[in-house]
Design a protein around this motif. Structure first.
Motif, PDB file in Angstrom:
ATOM      1  N   GLU A 184     -91.661 -21.639 -78.179  1.00 18.42           N
ATOM      2  CA  GLU A 184     -91.599 -20.501 -79.097  1.00 18.42           C
ATOM      3  C   GLU A 184     -90.234 -20.448 -79.792  1.00 18.42           C
ATOM      4  N   SER A 185     -90.303 -20.631 -81.106  1.00 16.95           N
ATOM      5  CA  SER A 185     -89.072 -20.698 -81.898  1.00 16.95           C
ATOM      6  C   SER A 185     -88.131 -19.524 -81.641  1.00 16.95           C
TER       7      SER A 185
ATOM      8  N   LYS B 168     -97.307 -17.799 -89.090  1.00 13.45           N
ATOM      9  CA  LYS B 168     -98.695 -17.816 -88.600  1.00 13.45           C
ATOM     10  C   LYS B 168     -99.682 -17.198 -89.577  1.00 13.45           C
TER      11      LYS B 168
ATOM     12  N   LYS C 228    -100.880 -35.499 -81.067  1.00  9.38           N
ATOM     13  CA  LYS C 228    -100.440 -34.963 -79.766  1.00  9.38           C
ATOM     14  C   LYS C 228     -99.814 -36.036 -78.882  1.00  9.38           C
TER      15      LYS C 228
ATOM     16  N   CYS D  61     -91.749 -26.276 -87.896  1.00 10.31           N
ATOM     17  CA  CYS D  61     -90.881 -25.133 -87.587  1.00 10.31           C
ATOM     18  C   CYS D  61     -89.746 -25.484 -86.630  1.00 10.31           C
TER      19      CYS D  61
ATOM     20  N   ALA E  41     -97.633 -27.826 -79.423  1.00 11.27           N
ATOM     21  CA  ALA E  41     -96.891 -27.364 -80.604  1.00 11.27           C
ATOM     22  C   ALA E  41     -95.383 -27.502 -80.393  1.00 11.27           C
ATOM     23  N   VAL E  42     -94.706 -27.860 -81.468  1.00 13.29           N
ATOM     24  CA  VAL E  42     -93.245 -27.873 -81.460  1.00 13.29           C
ATOM     25  C   VAL E  42     -92.753 -26.495 -81.913  1.00 13.29           C
TER      26      VAL E  42
ATOM     27  N   ILE F  65     -97.668 -33.796 -84.059  1.00 14.24           N
ATOM     28  CA  ILE F  65     -98.459 -32.582 -83.817  1.00 14.24           C
ATOM     29  C   ILE F  65     -99.941 -32.744 -84.151  1.00 14.24           C
TER      30      ILE F  65
HETATM   31  N1  GSH Z   1     -95.346 -19.521 -82.230  1.00 13.89           N
HETATM   32  C1  GSH Z   1     -94.824 -20.865 -82.232  1.00 13.89           C
HETATM   33  C2  GSH Z   1     -95.614 -21.689 -83.217  1.00 13.89           C
HETATM   34  C3  GSH Z   1     -95.348 -23.145 -83.083  1.00 13.89           C
HETATM   35  C4  GSH Z   1     -96.203 -23.928 -84.057  1.00 13.89           C
HETATM   36  O1  GSH Z   1     -97.241 -23.468 -84.539  1.00 13.89           O
HETATM   37  N2  GSH Z   1     -95.744 -25.132 -84.358  1.00 13.89           N
HETATM   38  C5  GSH Z   1     -96.515 -25.990 -85.240  1.00 13.89           C
HETATM   39  C6  GSH Z   1     -95.606 -26.748 -86.186  1.00 13.89           C
HETATM   40  S1  GSH Z   1     -94.801 -25.680 -87.346  1.00 13.89           S
HETATM   41  C7  GSH Z   1     -97.267 -26.985 -84.396  1.00 13.89           C
HETATM   42  O2  GSH Z   1     -96.661 -27.731 -83.658  1.00 13.89           O
HETATM   43  N3  GSH Z   1     -98.588 -26.946 -84.483  1.00 13.89           N
HETATM   44  C8  GSH Z   1     -99.441 -27.841 -83.762  1.00 13.89           C
HETATM   45  C9  GSH Z   1    -100.676 -27.143 -83.294  1.00 13.89           C
HETATM   46  O3  GSH Z   1    -100.764 -25.909 -83.404  1.00 13.89           O
HETATM   47  O4  GSH Z   1    -101.587 -27.828 -82.833  1.00 13.89           O
HETATM   48  C10 GSH Z   1     -93.337 -20.865 -82.625  1.00 13.89           C
HETATM   49  O5  GSH Z   1     -92.927 -19.960 -83.345  1.00 13.89           O
HETATM   50  O6  GSH Z   1     -92.599 -21.742 -82.177  1.00 13.89           O
END
Ligand code: GSH
Length: 209
Positions: free
Chosen positions: A67-68, A109, A36, A11, A53-54, A33
């Motif tokens: 948070e995007s 999500k 880590k 994302c 998370a990115v 991700i």
């Molecule tokens: N709510 C966060 C969600 C971020 C998210 O879930 N990023 C994913 C990649 S699309 C990630 O890095 N996930 C790794 C994890 O949850 O461990 C946003 O909108 O930025």
């Protein structure tokens, strides 16, 4: 300089698109991700991002933004003349936030995240049953409009573009919503969007090799 921690085609792609659309220079750091680890130096990404998370955007003053929805609006507000978000006070700003929330919660999500992270059939039944209804919302909206908000490209379009790109590997063929397919083609024809995707696809392929 701004620093974006990203994972290719995750994302965080929408944040890269926003930076490139606004022509804002940034340093990009690949954060893995699954492991880590930050690829540059092998350090633990969770020291930077509590959720691991990115995206994470490190600001000029060293503060971190996650948070995007927040990262995208921050980038848009750095360069208002790029028109990536309606200004505060404009009723369309709330439309932008409405779409960012919808994409983040209802598409990302509720569907993409479980599809890529929880691969067991039991956990996927409910998200799969709901995704067509979810996608009919932007499909209906975009049937008569070029962009999600107002008359120009905004960070909401950057985020929806990323989400639509991920639907195919998640097993959803968006050809069943012609307005979404033509929208995605239009967005991908934008030079900054195209360049961001080409960069991240190349990184993704290199990781898979
Ligand atoms: N709510 C966060 C969600 C971020 C998210 O879930 N990023 C994913 C990649 S699309 C990630 O890095 N996930 C790794 C994890 O949850 O461990 C946003 O909108 O930025």
């Amino acid at each position: 300089m701004l620093q974006l921690y990203f994972f290719p085609m995750a994302c965080s792609l929408s944040s890269r698109i926003a930076l490139m659309e606004a022509d804002i220079e940034a340093q990009y750091h690949l954060a893995h991700i699954w492991t880590k680890r930050i690829v540059d130096d092998g350090s633990d990404f969770r020291d930077l991002s509590p959720m691991g998370a990115v995206p994470v955007l490190v600001l000029e003053n060293g503060d971190r933004l996650t948070e995007s929805a927040a990262v995208l609006q921050y980038i848009a507000d750095l360069k208002p003349q790029a028109g990536l978000a309606p200004r505060f006070g404009d009723p369309d700003r709330y439309r932008l936030q409405e779409w960012l929330s919808f994409i983040g919660a209802e598409i990302h999500k509720a569907f993409l995240f479980p599809t890529f992270w929880y691969k067991d059939e039991g956990s996927l039944a409910k998200p799969r049953a709901r995704i067509a209804q979810t996608l009919s919302v932007p499909a209906t909206h975009l049937a008569s409009r070029e962009f999600l908000v107002g008359n120009g490209f905004t960070v909401a379009d950057a985020h929806l573009t990323w989400a639509l790109l991920l639907l195919r590997p998640a097993g959803i063929d968006i050809a069943q919503w012609p307005s979404l397919s033509t929208y995605l083609e239009r967005m991908q024809a934008r030079p900054a969007v195209k360049a961001a995707i080409v960069t991240e696809m190349a990184l993704r392929r290199a990781m898979a090799a």
